[in-house]
Scaffold this motif. Structure first.
Motif, PDB file in Angstrom:
ATOM      1  N   VAL A 175       0.842  -1.198   0.000  1.00 43.63           N
ATOM      2  CA  VAL A 175       0.000   0.000   0.000  1.00 43.63           C
ATOM      3  C   VAL A 175       0.879   1.252   0.000  1.00 43.63           C
ATOM      4  CG1 VAL A 175      -1.701   1.322   1.298  1.00 43.63           C
ATOM      5  CG2 VAL A 175      -1.929  -1.164   1.127  1.00 43.63           C
ATOM      6  N   ALA A 176       1.882   1.273   0.873  1.00 41.30           N
ATOM      7  CA  ALA A 176       2.777   2.428   0.961  1.00 41.30           C
ATOM      8  C   ALA A 176       3.531   2.647  -0.341  1.00 41.30           C
ATOM      9  CB  ALA A 176       3.752   2.237   2.115  1.00 41.30           C
ATOM     10  N   ALA A 177       3.848   1.567  -1.050  1.00 40.49           N
ATOM     11  CA  ALA A 177       4.646   1.680  -2.271  1.00 40.49           C
ATOM     12  C   ALA A 177       3.843   2.221  -3.446  1.00 40.49           C
ATOM     13  CB  ALA A 177       5.239   0.320  -2.625  1.00 40.49           C
ATOM     14  N   VAL A 178       2.534   1.924  -3.509  1.00 40.90           N
ATOM     15  CA  VAL A 178       1.769   2.290  -4.705  1.00 40.90           C
ATOM     16  C   VAL A 178       1.047   3.625  -4.570  1.00 40.90           C
ATOM     17  CG1 VAL A 178       1.454  -0.123  -5.343  1.00 40.90           C
ATOM     18  CG2 VAL A 178      -0.313   1.030  -3.987  1.00 40.90           C
ATOM     19  N   LEU A 179       0.908   4.137  -3.356  1.00 41.76           N
ATOM     20  CA  LEU A 179       0.224   5.420  -3.171  1.00 41.76           C
ATOM     21  C   LEU A 179       1.236   6.557  -3.083  1.00 41.76           C
ATOM     22  CD1 LEU A 179      -2.639   4.531  -0.659  1.00 41.76           C
ATOM     23  CD2 LEU A 179      -2.689   4.597  -3.166  1.00 41.76           C
ATOM     24  N   PRO A 180       0.800   7.798  -3.332  1.00 35.79           N
ATOM     25  CA  PRO A 180       1.724   8.934  -3.241  1.00 35.79           C
ATOM     26  C   PRO A 180       2.382   9.025  -1.871  1.00 35.79           C
ATOM     27  CG  PRO A 180      -0.334   9.610  -4.269  1.00 35.79           C
ATOM     28  CD  PRO A 180      -0.546   8.215  -3.772  1.00 35.79           C
ATOM     29  N   ALA A 181       3.648   9.400  -1.860  1.00 36.57           N
ATOM     30  CA  ALA A 181       4.377   9.547  -0.602  1.00 36.57           C
ATOM     31  C   ALA A 181       3.821  10.725   0.184  1.00 36.57           C
ATOM     32  CB  ALA A 181       5.862   9.751  -0.880  1.00 36.57           C
ATOM     33  N   THR A 182       3.656  10.537   1.478  1.00 36.79           N
ATOM     34  CA  THR A 182       3.152  11.589   2.363  1.00 36.79           C
ATOM     35  C   THR A 182       3.917  11.541   3.676  1.00 36.79           C
ATOM     36  OG1 THR A 182       1.489  10.111   3.307  1.00 36.79           O
ATOM     37  CG2 THR A 182       0.805  11.456   1.417  1.00 36.79           C
ATOM     38  N   ALA A 183       3.774  12.616   4.456  1.00 37.27           N
ATOM     39  CA  ALA A 183       4.452  12.674   5.747  1.00 37.27           C
ATOM     40  C   ALA A 183       3.930  11.601   6.691  1.00 37.27           C
ATOM     41  CB  ALA A 183       4.266  14.052   6.375  1.00 37.27           C
ATOM     42  N   GLN A 184       2.635  11.337   6.651  1.00 37.86           N
ATOM     43  CA  GLN A 184       2.053  10.349   7.560  1.00 37.86           C
ATOM     44  C   GLN A 184       2.535   8.946   7.238  1.00 37.86           C
ATOM     45  OE1 GLN A 184      -2.351  10.088   8.167  1.00 37.86           O
ATOM     46  NE2 GLN A 184      -2.105   7.921   7.690  1.00 37.86           N
ATOM     47  N   GLY A 185       2.595   8.600   5.961  1.00 44.05           N
ATOM     48  CA  GLY A 185       2.872   7.225   5.594  1.00 44.05           C
ATOM     49  C   GLY A 185       1.638   6.364   5.822  1.00 44.05           C
ATOM     50  N   VAL A 186       1.837   5.129   6.233  1.00 43.68           N
ATOM     51  CA  VAL A 186       0.751   4.179   6.406  1.00 43.68           C
ATOM     52  C   VAL A 186       0.730   3.681   7.846  1.00 43.68           C
ATOM     53  CG1 VAL A 186      -0.065   1.870   5.757  1.00 43.68           C
ATOM     54  CG2 VAL A 186       0.739   3.453   3.994  1.00 43.68           C
ATOM     55  N   ARG A 187      -0.434   3.723   8.484  1.00 35.99           N
ATOM     56  CA  ARG A 187      -0.593   3.208   9.841  1.00 35.99           C
ATOM     57  C   ARG A 187      -1.322   1.861   9.782  1.00 35.99           C
ATOM     58  NH1 ARG A 187      -3.253   7.755  13.530  1.00 35.99           N
ATOM     59  NH2 ARG A 187      -4.939   7.497  12.007  1.00 35.99           N
ATOM     60  N   VAL A 188      -0.980   0.973  10.696  1.00 36.85           N
ATOM     61  CA  VAL A 188      -1.528  -0.379  10.675  1.00 36.85           C
ATOM     62  C   VAL A 188      -2.038  -0.743  12.063  1.00 36.85           C
ATOM     63  CG1 VAL A 188      -1.070  -2.807  10.154  1.00 36.85           C
ATOM     64  CG2 VAL A 188       0.152  -1.007   8.895  1.00 36.85           C
ATOM     65  N   ALA A 189      -3.194  -1.403  12.118  1.00 39.03           N
ATOM     66  CA  ALA A 189      -3.728  -1.945  13.363  1.00 39.03           C
ATOM     67  C   ALA A 189      -3.935  -3.444  13.171  1.00 39.03           C
ATOM     68  CB  ALA A 189      -5.043  -1.269  13.737  1.00 39.03           C
ATOM     69  N   GLY A 190      -3.165  -4.248  13.907  1.00 36.48           N
ATOM     70  CA  GLY A 190      -3.281  -5.694  13.804  1.00 36.48           C
ATOM     71  C   GLY A 190      -1.925  -6.366  13.839  1.00 36.48           C
ATOM     72  N   ASP A 191      -1.937  -7.678  13.905  1.00 33.15           N
ATOM     73  CA  ASP A 191      -0.733  -8.494  13.942  1.00 33.15           C
ATOM     74  C   ASP A 191      -0.043  -8.449  12.584  1.00 33.15           C
ATOM     75  OD1 ASP A 191       1.214 -10.433  14.091  1.00 33.15           O
ATOM     76  OD2 ASP A 191      -0.154 -12.086  14.570  1.00 33.15           O
ATOM     77  N   LEU A 192       1.154  -7.901  12.518  1.00 34.51           N
ATOM     78  CA  LEU A 192       1.850  -7.729  11.243  1.00 34.51           C
ATOM     79  C   LEU A 192       2.161  -9.057  10.558  1.00 34.51           C
ATOM     80  CD1 LEU A 192       4.321  -4.817  12.071  1.00 34.51           C
ATOM     81  CD2 LEU A 192       2.176  -4.708  10.778  1.00 34.51           C
ATOM     82  N   ASP A 193       2.180 -10.139  11.300  1.00 35.75           N
ATOM     83  CA  ASP A 193       2.446 -11.450  10.705  1.00 35.75           C
ATOM     84  C   ASP A 193       1.174 -12.202  10.325  1.00 35.75           C
ATOM     85  OD1 ASP A 193       5.242 -11.211  10.968  1.00 35.75           O
ATOM     86  OD2 ASP A 193       5.127 -11.808  13.086  1.00 35.75           O
ATOM     87  N   ALA A 194       0.022 -11.569  10.533  1.00 38.17           N
ATOM     88  CA  ALA A 194      -1.246 -12.231  10.229  1.00 38.17           C
ATOM     89  C   ALA A 194      -1.411 -12.414   8.723  1.00 38.17           C
ATOM     90  CB  ALA A 194      -2.407 -11.414  10.793  1.00 38.17           C
TER      91      ALA A 194
END
Length: 312
Positions: A175-194
């Motif tokens: 998601v972070a790679a295909v969308l325009p770069a921003t100061a916020q970036g991408v936030r995630v809620a959940g188990d990253l290995d799920a």
């Protein structure tokens, strides 16, 4: 016998361009609270250049006027709430005055563009390579008497599947790679290995649709402007239900900047406008704005020291 060369394309009027945009993004499909359509401009003026952008802000107006655009098409409305003045002493009035003086009209396609085929939702789903997708909240499809049911292709958001399962971490990185770069970036809620495979997306603010996302069975939900309390409650509920059923604690959440989630649609809008006008023998030149209009300008990482952590 040689065929005659095609007639040269003509330059449409603003009224003709507006009619074409209304056909691509019917105003009747906009939410009741929305404000879409032509904001400023002479319907009889000729349109040669069209700039497309997410936000009607000063930097975008500069870009439109510097390029010589005759029409600025934005996703977000300039006047979403009623105003009592468009005097040039207000920032919105000043923008309108500048566009009019520069011969540039303003048109808005907002929630009607969210829901349309090849609209904001489809563009975001395409950016993430989602397959077999359907609307998250479909519009009612008109049915022919006695005919087979018609597939619903328009509505709020989309739900689809990835080509192969992946982890939440890898998906968020995509998601972070295909969308325009921003100061916020991408936030995630959940188990990253799920494990994730089914994905729901809504461009723009989407926490009002949590119930629809849960009903869709999506593993992960990509949207913007997520707030603390709705996110906390959704995740607590998911964890509790997972403990009861033994299943995964879904949906996980991927929060992206509002501007970034809607920007991919601009290319579709530019292409579809040119194509629709060409079918009528008319031509405009289009350009997608590259001016970043995300209002956040910096992000300071949290301090890693123990002194900065909350105390029990």
């Amino acid at each position: 016998m040689a065929s005659e060369p095609p007639a040269p394309a003509t330059t449409p009027t603003l009224a003709e361009v507006v009619r074409t945009l209304d056909g691509l993004y019917p105003p009747s499909t906009a939410e009741d609270w929305d404000a879409v359509g032509l904001v400023a401009g002479d319907p009889g003026a000729r349109v040669r250049k069209v700039l497309l952008a997410v936000d009607p802000v000063e930097d975008v107006a500069d870009e439109a006027l510097d390029w010589g655009a005759d029409l600025l098409v934005t996703h977000h409305p300039l006047f979403l709430r009623p105003v009592h003045s468009v005097a040039a002493t207000t920032f919105k009035g000043s923008l309108v005055h500048r566009l009019i003086r520069g011969g540039c009209a303003l048109y808005v396609a907002h929630t009607n563009a969210d829901a349309a085929e090849r609209g904001v939702a489809d563009a975001l789903a395409d950016a993430l390579d989602l397959l077999h997708r359907v609307p998250l909240v479909p519009h009612a499809a008109p049915q022919r008497a006695g005919g087979p049911p018609r597939a619903v292709t328009t509505g709020t958001g989309r739900v689809g599947r990835l080509a192969a399962p992946t982890t939440l971490r890898a998906f968020a990185e995509q998601v972070a790679a295909v969308l325009p770069a921003t100061a916020q970036g991408v936030r995630v809620a959940g188990d990253l290995d799920a494990r994730v495979e089914s994905v729901a997306v809504v461009g723009g603010s989407g926490d009002s649709l949590f119930d629809a996302v849960r009903g869709s069975g999506a593993d992960v939900y990509v949207t913007s402007d997520l707030r603390h309390h709705p996110v906390s409650e959704l995740r607590e509920r998911a964890v509790l239900e997972a403990a009861t059923t033994g299943g995964p604690a879904t949906p996980y959440l991927v929060d992206v900047p509002h501007f970034a989630s809607e920007w991919p649609w601009l290319r579709y809008a530019a292409e579809d406008l040119v194509r629709a006008l060409a079918e009528r023998g008319e031509h405009v030149e289009t350009r997608v704005s590259t001016t970043p209009t995300d209002p956040w300008t910096a992000r300071i990482p949290s301090a890693p020291s123990a002194a900065a952590r909350p105390t029990p």
